[in-house]
Design a protein around this motif. Structure first.
Motif, PDB file in Angstrom:
ATOM      1  N   ASP A  13       5.392  35.304   0.035  1.00 26.29           N
ATOM      2  CA  ASP A  13       4.566  34.038  -0.154  1.00 26.29           C
ATOM      3  C   ASP A  13       4.681  32.875   0.929  1.00 26.29           C
ATOM      4  O   ASP A  13       5.829  33.023   1.598  1.00 26.29           O
ATOM      5  N   THR A  14       4.008  32.341   1.327  1.00 25.64           N
ATOM      6  CA  THR A  14       4.011  31.192   2.270  1.00 25.64           C
ATOM      7  C   THR A  14       2.961  30.146   1.956  1.00 25.64           C
ATOM      8  O   THR A  14       2.044  30.351   1.320  1.00 25.64           O
TER       9      THR A  14
ATOM     10  N   ARG B 171       1.876  36.683   3.286  1.00 24.54           N
ATOM     11  CA  ARG B 171       2.353  37.266   4.968  1.00 24.54           C
ATOM     12  C   ARG B 171       2.805  38.716   4.519  1.00 24.54           C
ATOM     13  O   ARG B 171       3.779  39.116   3.715  1.00 24.54           O
TER      14      ARG B 171
ATOM     15  N   ARG C  18      10.541  34.545   3.523  1.00 22.48           N
ATOM     16  CA  ARG C  18      10.422  35.187   4.697  1.00 22.48           C
ATOM     17  C   ARG C  18      11.679  36.116   4.755  1.00 22.48           C
ATOM     18  O   ARG C  18      11.851  37.213   4.858  1.00 22.48           O
TER      19      ARG C  18
ATOM     20  N   SER D   3      15.430  31.609   7.965  1.00 21.37           N
ATOM     21  CA  SER D   3      15.075  30.320   6.887  1.00 21.37           C
ATOM     22  C   SER D   3      15.331  29.256   7.604  1.00 21.37           C
ATOM     23  O   SER D   3      15.096  28.135   7.031  1.00 21.37           O
TER      24      SER D   3
END
Length: 302
Positions: free
Chosen positions: A221-222, A227, A261, A301
């Protein structure tokens, strides 16, 4: 459960020697959580038999707490056996009907929350074991929402078990983290296109999605949409347990404040180690290496 598999390269029907292991998706996930530096406790039932003792010992050796496991005097520990064919295809035979774990019910849901966890993880495998386990999963999801505890769900849909996609769909609005395989997206959402899976999961009320695609890596999720992240695997010996390792590492990272990420990167690293070794958890990184991987994920992050 306790796993038996041939140790002499022959089939189950012909082998003279079998190795004995402890395995199961839920315990695999917890082992990865613990290796990533987060406390993990196993809530289940085992029989009052040598196999139950073996499960508890294996969990403890992995650093997973077992005080939430009930030793049931009435029902045995579940077993399964695995054939590995010459072409690499694996065929698994389960013997868990009437097992201690299949007798779980709503009381087990309350016990799972008794230690005040930050997150509880449920599996579609549990929900497929019978009416009692299904009620336990549903009740745990409801109680977690009432008490402000994050819920993670890994559908773990298995062709050899009764279908539970309809049950799991009802839990989506209660789910903070949905960790699912690409092959499970169609039964749950009617599509396996990543963009559509993320969109439909969001519409269903899911807080966050990560989509596992095996050798093709994963999608995470972004704010601008999902992605893709490539797989980190360079050698595949045994793919069993890789998805569980990914899920455990991902969830542990998110609990540690690492973003999606970095969490996905940690998950792919853990999964790559597992596929490179035989056994469900043998390839998890050693403690020092796991710490290095966690630090690298944290830096992604920051």
């Amino acid at each position: 459960m306790v796993l038996f598999q041939p140790a002499d390269g022959r089939s189950l029907a012909e082998c003279g020697i079998a190795s004995v292991h402890v395995a199961g998706a839920e315990l695999n996930l917890l082992a990865a959580v613990r290796r990533a530096g987060v406390r993990a406790a196993f809530c289940s039932r085992v029989g009052a038999d040598p196999f139950g003792e073996r499960v508890l010992a294996a969990a403890a050796e992995l650093g997973v707490e077992t005080q939430l496991v009930v030793v049931d005097e009435r029902y045995p520990t579940g077993l399964f056996a695995k054939d590995v064919r010459e072409d690499g295809v694996r065929r698994v035979h389960y013997y868990r009907a009437g097992s201690a774990a299949s007798q779980m019910g709503e009381d087990d849901a309350g016990r799972a929350l008794s230690g005040g966890p930050s997150l509880v993880a449920v599996s579609g495998i549990t929900a497929a074991l019978g009416d009692g386990p299904r009620r336990a999963v549903v009740r745990l999801a409801e109680l977690a929402r009432e008490r402000g505890v994050a819920l993670a769900m890994d559908p773990n849909l298995r062709p050899g078990l009764p279908p539970v996609a309809n049950v799991l769909r009802k839990l989506l609005p209660l789910t903070r983290f949905l960790v699912l395989g690409l092959d499970e997206a169609q039964p749950l959402f009617g599509t396996d296109a990543p963009d559509e899976v993320f969109r439909r999961a969001g519409e269903a009320g899911v807080g966050e999605v990560v989509l596992k695609a095996g050798a093709d890596g994963c999608w995470y999720d972004t704010p601008s949409g999902p992605r893709h992240l490539a797989s980190a695997a360079v050698r595949v010996v045994d793919p069993v347990g890789a998805g569980d390792a990914f899920a455990g590492a991902y969830l542990a990272a998110r609990l540690r404040g690492i973003g999606p990420r970095g969490a996905a990167r940690l998950g792919t690293a853990f999964a790559a180690g597992v596929v490179a070794a035989p056994g469900d958890t043998d390839g998890l990184p050693a403690e020092q290496e796991a710490g290095r991987l966690v630090d690298a994920a944290q830096q992604m992050s920051s």
